[in-house]
Design a protein around this motif. Structure first.
Motif, PDB file in Angstrom:
ATOM      1  N   SER A   2      43.650  45.987  39.776  1.00  0.00           N
ATOM      2  CA  SER A   2      43.940  46.081  38.357  1.00  0.00           C
ATOM      3  C   SER A   2      42.637  46.122  37.559  1.00  0.00           C
ATOM      4  O   SER A   2      41.621  45.587  37.980  1.00  0.00           O
ATOM      5  CB  SER A   2      44.782  44.887  37.931  1.00  0.00           C
ATOM      6  OG  SER A   2      44.359  43.715  38.596  1.00  0.00           O
ATOM      7  N   HIS A   3      42.691  46.780  36.415  1.00  0.00           N
ATOM      8  CA  HIS A   3      41.524  46.866  35.550  1.00  0.00           C
ATOM      9  C   HIS A   3      41.643  45.838  34.433  1.00  0.00           C
ATOM     10  O   HIS A   3      42.744  45.544  33.971  1.00  0.00           O
ATOM     11  CB  HIS A   3      41.407  48.265  34.948  1.00  0.00           C
ATOM     12  CG  HIS A   3      41.220  49.336  35.970  1.00  0.00           C
ATOM     13  ND1 HIS A   3      40.146  49.334  36.825  1.00  0.00           N
ATOM     14  CD2 HIS A   3      41.961  50.418  36.284  1.00  0.00           C
ATOM     15  CE1 HIS A   3      40.246  50.386  37.626  1.00  0.00           C
ATOM     16  NE2 HIS A   3      41.335  51.046  37.320  1.00  0.00           N
ATOM     17  N   PRO A   4      40.498  45.305  33.979  1.00  0.00           N
ATOM     18  CA  PRO A   4      40.543  44.371  32.847  1.00  0.00           C
ATOM     19  C   PRO A   4      41.146  45.050  31.618  1.00  0.00           C
ATOM     20  O   PRO A   4      40.866  46.217  31.359  1.00  0.00           O
ATOM     21  CB  PRO A   4      39.068  44.037  32.610  1.00  0.00           C
ATOM     22  CG  PRO A   4      38.358  44.398  33.867  1.00  0.00           C
ATOM     23  CD  PRO A   4      39.141  45.523  34.475  1.00  0.00           C
ATOM     24  N   PHE A   5      41.947  44.324  30.866  1.00  0.00           N
ATOM     25  CA  PHE A   5      42.587  44.901  29.690  1.00  0.00           C
ATOM     26  C   PHE A   5      41.548  45.395  28.681  1.00  0.00           C
ATOM     27  O   PHE A   5      41.799  46.348  27.942  1.00  0.00           O
ATOM     28  CB  PHE A   5      43.520  43.875  29.031  1.00  0.00           C
ATOM     29  CG  PHE A   5      44.361  44.457  27.931  1.00  0.00           C
ATOM     30  CD1 PHE A   5      45.435  45.278  28.222  1.00  0.00           C
ATOM     31  CD2 PHE A   5      44.075  44.198  26.593  1.00  0.00           C
ATOM     32  CE1 PHE A   5      46.210  45.840  27.211  1.00  0.00           C
ATOM     33  CE2 PHE A   5      44.837  44.751  25.576  1.00  0.00           C
ATOM     34  CZ  PHE A   5      45.915  45.573  25.885  1.00  0.00           C
ATOM     35  N   GLU A   6      40.395  44.752  28.657  1.00  0.00           N
ATOM     36  CA  GLU A   6      39.329  45.171  27.748  1.00  0.00           C
ATOM     37  C   GLU A   6      39.034  46.668  27.886  1.00  0.00           C
ATOM     38  O   GLU A   6      38.749  47.353  26.907  1.00  0.00           O
ATOM     39  CB  GLU A   6      38.059  44.357  28.028  1.00  0.00           C
ATOM     40  CG  GLU A   6      36.865  44.701  27.134  1.00  0.00           C
ATOM     41  CD  GLU A   6      37.094  44.377  25.656  1.00  0.00           C
ATOM     42  OE1 GLU A   6      37.825  43.410  25.365  1.00  0.00           O
ATOM     43  OE2 GLU A   6      36.561  45.098  24.801  1.00  0.00           O
ATOM     44  N   ARG A   7      39.120  47.164  29.108  1.00  0.00           N
ATOM     45  CA  ARG A   7      38.854  48.574  29.341  1.00  0.00           C
ATOM     46  C   ARG A   7      39.887  49.459  28.645  1.00  0.00           C
ATOM     47  O   ARG A   7      39.561  50.526  28.132  1.00  0.00           O
ATOM     48  CB  ARG A   7      38.859  48.824  30.852  1.00  0.00           C
ATOM     49  CG  ARG A   7      37.851  49.882  31.237  1.00  0.00           C
ATOM     50  CD  ARG A   7      37.646  49.916  32.708  1.00  0.00           C
ATOM     51  NE  ARG A   7      38.260  51.104  33.278  1.00  0.00           N
ATOM     52  CZ  ARG A   7      38.159  51.422  34.549  1.00  0.00           C
ATOM     53  NH1 ARG A   7      37.504  50.628  35.379  1.00  0.00           N
ATOM     54  NH2 ARG A   7      38.724  52.496  35.001  1.00  0.00           N
ATOM     55  N   VAL A   8      41.134  49.001  28.633  1.00  0.00           N
ATOM     56  CA  VAL A   8      42.191  49.739  27.940  1.00  0.00           C
ATOM     57  C   VAL A   8      41.879  49.809  26.441  1.00  0.00           C
ATOM     58  O   VAL A   8      42.010  50.865  25.806  1.00  0.00           O
ATOM     59  CB  VAL A   8      43.562  49.047  28.174  1.00  0.00           C
ATOM     60  CG1 VAL A   8      44.643  49.698  27.333  1.00  0.00           C
ATOM     61  CG2 VAL A   8      43.927  49.072  29.647  1.00  0.00           C
ATOM     62  N   VAL A   9      41.433  48.685  25.881  1.00  0.00           N
ATOM     63  CA  VAL A   9      41.109  48.645  24.448  1.00  0.00           C
ATOM     64  C   VAL A   9      39.947  49.599  24.159  1.00  0.00           C
ATOM     65  O   VAL A   9      39.980  50.367  23.197  1.00  0.00           O
ATOM     66  CB  VAL A   9      40.751  47.211  24.002  1.00  0.00           C
ATOM     67  CG1 VAL A   9      40.481  47.178  22.502  1.00  0.00           C
ATOM     68  CG2 VAL A   9      41.857  46.231  24.365  1.00  0.00           C
ATOM     69  N   GLN A  10      38.910  49.554  25.015  1.00  0.00           N
ATOM     70  CA  GLN A  10      37.741  50.402  24.790  1.00  0.00           C
ATOM     71  C   GLN A  10      38.091  51.889  24.909  1.00  0.00           C
ATOM     72  O   GLN A  10      37.634  52.704  24.128  1.00  0.00           O
ATOM     73  CB  GLN A  10      36.617  50.067  25.785  1.00  0.00           C
ATOM     74  CG  GLN A  10      36.013  48.676  25.599  1.00  0.00           C
ATOM     75  CD  GLN A  10      35.504  48.430  24.187  1.00  0.00           C
ATOM     76  OE1 GLN A  10      34.983  49.324  23.541  1.00  0.00           O
ATOM     77  NE2 GLN A  10      35.678  47.218  23.684  1.00  0.00           N
ATOM     78  N   PRO A  45      50.250  43.100  32.788  1.00  0.00           N
ATOM     79  CA  PRO A  45      50.265  42.777  34.221  1.00  0.00           C
ATOM     80  C   PRO A  45      51.371  43.495  34.998  1.00  0.00           C
ATOM     81  O   PRO A  45      51.232  43.697  36.197  1.00  0.00           O
ATOM     82  CB  PRO A  45      50.486  41.258  34.238  1.00  0.00           C
ATOM     83  CG  PRO A  45      49.912  40.794  32.943  1.00  0.00           C
ATOM     84  CD  PRO A  45      50.271  41.881  31.954  1.00  0.00           C
ATOM     85  N   SER A  46      52.458  43.902  34.320  1.00  0.00           N
ATOM     86  CA  SER A  46      53.527  44.565  35.078  1.00  0.00           C
ATOM     87  C   SER A  46      53.474  46.089  34.944  1.00  0.00           C
ATOM     88  O   SER A  46      54.366  46.787  35.415  1.00  0.00           O
ATOM     89  CB  SER A  46      54.896  44.038  34.629  1.00  0.00           C
ATOM     90  OG  SER A  46      55.008  44.123  33.230  1.00  0.00           O
ATOM     91  N   LEU A  47      52.424  46.604  34.311  1.00  0.00           N
ATOM     92  CA  LEU A  47      52.280  48.064  34.212  1.00  0.00           C
ATOM     93  C   LEU A  47      51.935  48.637  35.581  1.00  0.00           C
ATOM     94  O   LEU A  47      50.982  48.199  36.213  1.00  0.00           O
ATOM     95  CB  LEU A  47      51.166  48.411  33.210  1.00  0.00           C
ATOM     96  CG  LEU A  47      50.926  49.894  32.944  1.00  0.00           C
ATOM     97  CD1 LEU A  47      52.061  50.482  32.107  1.00  0.00           C
ATOM     98  CD2 LEU A  47      49.588  50.103  32.229  1.00  0.00           C
ATOM     99  N   PRO A  48      52.711  49.638  36.055  1.00  0.00           N
ATOM    100  CA  PRO A  48      52.392  50.222  37.370  1.00  0.00           C
ATOM    101  C   PRO A  48      50.985  50.811  37.376  1.00  0.00           C
ATOM    102  O   PRO A  48      50.513  51.321  36.359  1.00  0.00           O
ATOM    103  CB  PRO A  48      53.435  51.337  37.529  1.00  0.00           C
ATOM    104  CG  PRO A  48      54.526  50.998  36.571  1.00  0.00           C
ATOM    105  CD  PRO A  48      53.898  50.251  35.440  1.00  0.00           C
TER     106      PRO A  48
END
Lengths: 158, 199
Positions: A2-10, A45-48
């Protein structure tokens, strides 16, 4: 993995902000953005692992924007839209607030289709599924929207 | 549409996104969704990454470990709800800065030990008791941890310490006084020991 959520925000924060601004206007966009990313963080966390993150975020933003619009309809503010002012640059279309003002004149479906297809870069099929309309309708709404924006801009700059 | 998009001035966007990020950090923390908060702090041994759960500091990493890799590992081991959020780490960052300024001999921080289990954790908990400027050998640590023959395992515990500096594995040396290894590099180990000896 899994990737850190911070990356999604960036990676997607700016796109989601443009989508929110296009659909709701600059004033209400911040609330929709915040609601979108908080909901996304909750569900993350539950995103495929192979999910299309941009489409997932726009889907959430679409729902949050509808919530904001409903709340706005329930409690109308004295000023529903940003008042139109003289362009400080003297060249309409030259700064971003002009573009948002143009987008704000479109009917809701066109605003959404333009935002999701052109601002978020989602294919028409994806846009259609988010909006709950046919792919043809989504395609028509975004091309009508863009045509209207061009005409409006030409009119404003003449 | 490209012609319209080029008229999209993005200059105000960066400010808006900074503000929105801060709001997300606050909202996430109050909703109990900020599982891992992190920030970096600049020190004489390079930038350090500090990461904390709601329980306490869970990871401290050296730049040579590659912060992106460390954050990916935290997302896997703890939770993918990882956000850059300096405020939770204000206290930890201040204590690290004080340590490097020679103004702090021991850390007073809540620690989250979840990344260490079993014997490794026993070893690391023992290390917390080795005072500023003091050192022990791998053999001594093995004996203190209750397994005198597990000298190699002590080396592994030190090499995989998720909380270096705060849990002072740099104070563990070979029996002959040579440095042994260090996750942050031998230069860093030497610098930390030199700093503590000079104080």
């Amino acid at each position: 993995m899994s990737h850190p959520f911070e990356r999604v925000v960036q990676e997607h924060g700016a796109t989601v902000l443009r989508v929110c601004r296009a659909v709701l206007g600059v004033q209400d966009a911040d609330d929709a953005w915040s609601e979108t990313f908080l909901a996304a963080l909750r569900a993350y966390p539950s995103l495929p692992a192979d999910a299309d993150v941009a489409a997932w975020l726009v889907t959430i933003a679409h729902r949050k924007a509808i919530d904001v619009l409903r709340a706005r309809a329930r409690d109308p503010l004295p000023v529903a839209a940003v008042p139109e002012t003289e362009s400080s640059t003297g060249v309409p279309g030259a700064d971003d607030s002009e573009l948002w003002a143009l987008v704000a004149t479109l009917p809701p479906k066109q605003r959404q289709a333009v935002a999701y297809h052109f601002f978020a870069g989602l294919p028409h099929v994806e846009v259609a599924s988010i909006m709950g309309v046919s792919a043809d309708a989504a395609r028509r709404a975004s091309s009508d929207g863009v045509a209207a924006l061009r005409t409006l801009r030409k009119k404003w700059s003449d | 549409m490209t012609d319209l998009l080029t008229s999209l001035d993005q200059s105000g966007e960066a400010d808006a996104l900074t503000r929105l990020h801060e709001r997300l950090e606050t909202d996430a923390a109050s909703a109990g969704l900020l599982d891992v908060a992190y920030r970096t702090v600049d020190t004489p041994v390079g930038a350090l990454l500090l990461a904390a759960t709601e329980e306490g500091l869970v990871r401290l990493a050296f730049e040579r470990e590659d912060f992106d890799t460390v954050l990916e590992a935290l997302a896997d081991a703890v939770s993918p709800r990882v956000l850059a959020s300096p405020s939770r780490l204000d206290d930890a960052a201040r204590q690290v800065e004080e340590y490097f300024a020679g103004e702090r001999c021991r850390f007073e921080l809540p620690l989250d030990w979840r990344l260490s289990r079993g014997f490794r954790r026993t070893v690391l908990e023992h290390l917390v008791g080795i005072g500023y400027g003091a050192t022990e050998s791998y053999t001594q640590v093995a004996a203190a941890a209750g397994s005198p023959r597990a000298v190699r395992a002590v080396g592994t515990a030190c090499a995989t310490n998720p909380l270096p500096i705060v849990v002072p594995c740099h104070r563990v040396l070979r029996s002959d006084g040579s440095l042994g290894g260090y996750l942050g590099g031998l230069d860093t180990k030497r610098a930390l020991l030199g700093m503590e000896a000079a104080a």
